[in-house]
Motif scaffolding. Sequence first.
Motif, mmCIF file in Angstrom:
data_model
loop_
_atom_site.group_PDB
_atom_site.id
_atom_site.type_symbol
_atom_site.label_atom_id
_atom_site.label_comp_id
_atom_site.label_asym_id
_atom_site.label_seq_id
_atom_site.Cartn_x
_atom_site.Cartn_y
_atom_site.Cartn_z
ATOM 1 N N ARG A 1 5.795 -1.062 2.340
ATOM 2 C CA ARG A 1 4.958 -0.436 1.755
ATOM 3 C C ARG A 1 5.231 -0.387 0.236
ATOM 4 N NH1 ARG A 1 8.995 2.434 3.459
ATOM 5 N NH2 ARG A 1 10.074 4.007 2.212
ATOM 6 N N LYS A 2 4.234 -0.091 -0.755
ATOM 7 C CA LYS A 2 4.633 -0.157 -2.259
ATOM 8 C C LYS A 2 5.398 1.183 -2.553
ATOM 9 C CE LYS A 2 2.116 0.461 -6.617
ATOM 10 N NZ LYS A 2 0.877 0.722 -7.254
ATOM 11 N N ASP B 1 6.939 3.549 -5.066
ATOM 12 C CA ASP B 1 6.347 4.319 -6.158
ATOM 13 C C ASP B 1 7.394 4.330 -7.372
ATOM 14 O OD1 ASP B 1 7.934 6.760 -6.404
ATOM 15 O OD2 ASP B 1 7.174 7.342 -4.682
ATOM 16 N N LYS C 1 0.824 -1.143 -0.072
ATOM 17 C CA LYS C 1 -0.027 -0.329 0.102
ATOM 18 C C LYS C 1 0.743 1.319 -0.050
ATOM 19 C CE LYS C 1 -3.794 -2.178 2.538
ATOM 20 N NZ LYS C 1 -4.347 -2.250 3.854
ATOM 21 N N SER C 2 0.434 2.374 -0.623
ATOM 22 C CA SER C 2 1.221 3.712 -0.593
ATOM 23 C C SER C 2 1.114 4.163 0.847
ATOM 24 C CB SER C 2 0.391 4.510 -1.245
ATOM 25 O OG SER C 2 0.351 4.179 -2.738
#
Length: 231
Positions: A172-173, A175, A165-166
């Motif tokens: 976390r993901k 970007d 998820k961001s």
Amino acid sequence: MGVLYDKLTEDIRFEEGLNACMNCGMCTGVCPAAEFYDYDPRRIVDEVQKKDDEIILKYLKSETIWYCGQCMSCKTRCPRGNTPGFVIQALRKLSVKLGYFTCSEKGRQQFALKRTIGQNILERGYCVYPDIVTPWMHPEQGDNWEYIYNNTEEVMESLGVPYKKSGPGPLRKIDQKNLDVLQKIFDVTGGTEMYECIEKYSAEKAKEMGVDIENGDYLNMVFKTNSDYDE
């Protein structure tokens, strides 16, 4: 001066790592790898500085250069300011660049590292990610890990981990902008070229051995093979 020695001197780590070895053996005395393997950094540095291509080629094809754990204990103890660990790094790089790494069992394992940790860094931004630690490839993780692997999203949510998820937090993901920066770093520093060499020469070795590289058989083989031998 040999051709292979000339290539070694192009590596800044070799230039910084080898001043003038007086063969005292201090590096071997403090080396953790030397305690468990037939590995002697003193002998490697002593032989490499002879500038003999035949000797250097022997190391490029050997298991020996892959035993070093890169702890750099040798750097702190050498009375002449040498760093045998840097010399090993230069030998490893040249071995990969020229394809000799596929001549040894430990060398061939570079393909497994590239396909797992290496690609994981570029594709996800992490060295290790739960998705790639599969129970069948890592049975040492035990039954608890098999449950976590099969229920990762649920487990991570219960722990408050922003899995894929961001936003801030572990796992976390990452970007795409940051992943592009990572790729650029690899491109500029030569990492991408090394990855390409590993893929190219591993494919050639897999074909030579009659092992399919596309369906994962070669990856499986180099990942799991671990012979008990001394050079």
